[in-house]
Motif scaffolding. Structure first.
Motif, short mmCIF file in Angstrom:
data_model
loop_
_atom_site.label_atom_id
_atom_site.label_comp_id
_atom_site.label_asym_id
_atom_site.label_seq_id
_atom_site.Cartn_x
_atom_site.Cartn_y
_atom_site.Cartn_z
N HIS A 142 0.76 -1.28 -0.07
CA HIS A 142 0.08 -0.07 0.04
C HIS A 142 1.01 1.22 0.19
CE1 HIS A 142 0.35 -1.89 3.94
NE2 HIS A 142 0.52 -0.62 4.48
N LYS A 166 -3.49 3.80 -5.41
CA LYS A 166 -4.18 2.86 -5.97
C LYS A 166 -4.27 1.48 -5.05
CE LYS A 166 -4.64 0.33 -10.13
NZ LYS A 166 -4.25 -0.03 -11.59
N GLN A 167 -3.03 1.35 -4.34
CA GLN A 167 -2.76 0.07 -3.87
C GLN A 167 -3.51 0.30 -2.33
OE1 GLN A 167 1.61 -0.04 -3.66
NE2 GLN A 167 1.59 -1.55 -5.22
N LYS A 207 -6.18 1.99 -2.05
CA LYS A 207 -7.66 1.81 -2.47
C LYS A 207 -8.08 0.59 -2.60
CE LYS A 207 -11.21 3.21 -5.49
NZ LYS A 207 -11.56 3.47 -6.91
N LEU A 208 -7.11 -0.37 -2.99
CA LEU A 208 -7.52 -1.65 -3.36
C LEU A 208 -7.53 -2.51 -1.76
CD1 LEU A 208 -5.18 -2.73 -6.54
CD2 LEU A 208 -8.00 -2.49 -6.22
N ASN A 235 -10.78 -1.64 -0.23
CA ASN A 235 -11.83 -2.38 -0.99
C ASN A 235 -11.88 -3.67 -0.34
OD1 ASN A 235 -12.61 -0.22 -2.24
ND2 ASN A 235 -11.79 -0.82 -4.41
#
Length: 74
Positions: A47, A51-52, A54-55, A58
């Protein structure tokens, strides 16, 4: 129930190997705890970028929300 069985097995193995019991629900918290014992496991879900992160968020939500929210859609 399959998910809960696997989770309980994972927690039992973690308790046996690490000598500690963890009761949190977030995958990122599990990763932080295991990373303290073995650094290789502390970065299973990287992370460093937005983007990482956010993934990972999620993934945390998909792991936790179905327990507490009726009709949660993935």
């Amino acid at each position: 129930m399959s998910h809960q069985t696997r989770e309980q097995i994972f927690l039992a193995v973690k308790h046996f190997l690490m000598g500690t019991r963890f009761t949190g629900h977030l995958i990122s918290d599990h990763e932080t705890l295991t990373g303290k014992v073995n650094i290789a496991f502390g970065n299973t879900f990287p992370h460093e970028t937005k983007k990482q992160t956010k993934l990972l968020n999620n993934l945390n939500q998909a792991y936790v929300k179905p327990r507490y929210v009726l009709n949660y859609k993935i």
